[in-house]
Motif scaffolding. Structure first.
Motif, short mmCIF file in Angstrom:
data_model
loop_
_atom_site.label_atom_id
_atom_site.label_comp_id
_atom_site.label_asym_id
_atom_site.label_seq_id
_atom_site.Cartn_x
_atom_site.Cartn_y
_atom_site.Cartn_z
N ASP A 31 0.75 -1.14 0.02
CA ASP A 31 0.17 0.04 0.14
C ASP A 31 0.86 1.23 -0.20
N ASP A 34 2.18 1.98 -3.60
CA ASP A 34 0.99 2.48 -4.22
C ASP A 34 0.70 3.90 -3.79
N ALA A 35 0.90 4.34 -2.52
CA ALA A 35 0.82 5.58 -2.26
C ALA A 35 1.75 6.65 -2.72
N GLU A 38 1.08 7.25 -6.25
CA GLU A 38 0.23 7.95 -7.00
C GLU A 38 0.59 9.60 -6.60
N LYS A 41 2.81 10.63 -9.53
CA LYS A 41 1.94 10.87 -10.64
C LYS A 41 0.96 12.02 -10.46
N ARG A 42 0.58 12.38 -9.52
CA ARG A 42 -0.39 13.55 -9.28
C ARG A 42 0.45 14.85 -9.59
N ALA A 47 3.27 9.34 -16.12
CA ALA A 47 2.83 8.23 -16.11
C ALA A 47 3.64 7.05 -16.62
N CYS A 58 6.50 1.67 -11.10
CA CYS A 58 5.34 0.87 -11.21
C CYS A 58 5.57 -0.85 -11.52
#
Length: 133
Positions: A31, A34-35, A38, A41-42, A47, A58
């Motif tokens: 997790d 993944d956080a 993200e 990416k934000r 990407a 990724c």
């Protein structure tokens, strides 16, 4: 490594730390990855497939999702994640740059893998090597 890599690593680590504040089990490490991704990416605007460090991150994260499976053990999953990150870094050699500093350069002149992707794979390899010794 140059450019905004340090800022992106800072964003990644800050976001990745949040899930780990309350738990430190193996699924939470997935997790956390993944956080962190993200957040990158934000705020970074890239990407997967853009020929950046996200390609390696990724790929590693996909492998780390196995940590969510019952009975998962860290070292074999991490070894697979490292191999995935290294393969993804090498794959950036032939990618068209869609973000980052390389996007300002003709793809005909980009003959090496993306340095950020290579650096991510090297860091993950160092973590694995450290845990194995």
């Amino acid at each position: 490594m140059g450019g905004s890599s340090g800022v992106l690593y800072g964003l990644f680590l800050t976001a990745a730390a949040r899930p780990l504040l309350d738990h430190d089990d193996l699924p939470t490490w997935a997790d956390a990855m993944d956080a962190g991704i993200e957040a990158m990416k934000r705020y970074g605007g890239a990407a997967p497939g853009d020929r950046t460090m996200l390609d390696s991150l990724c790929a590693a994260a996909q492998a780390l999702h196995s940590l969510r499976s019952p009975g998962a053990t860290l070292l074999p999953v991490l070894a697979t994640a490292v191999e995935s990150a290294e393969a993804a870094a090498e794959a950036t050699r032939t990618m068209e740059a869609g973000a980052g500093r390389a996007s300002y350069i003709s793809s005909a002149r980009l003959l090496q893998p993306d340095p950020g992707a290579v650096a991510v794979a090297a860091v993950l390899r160092a973590v694995l090597d450290g845990l194995q010794s």
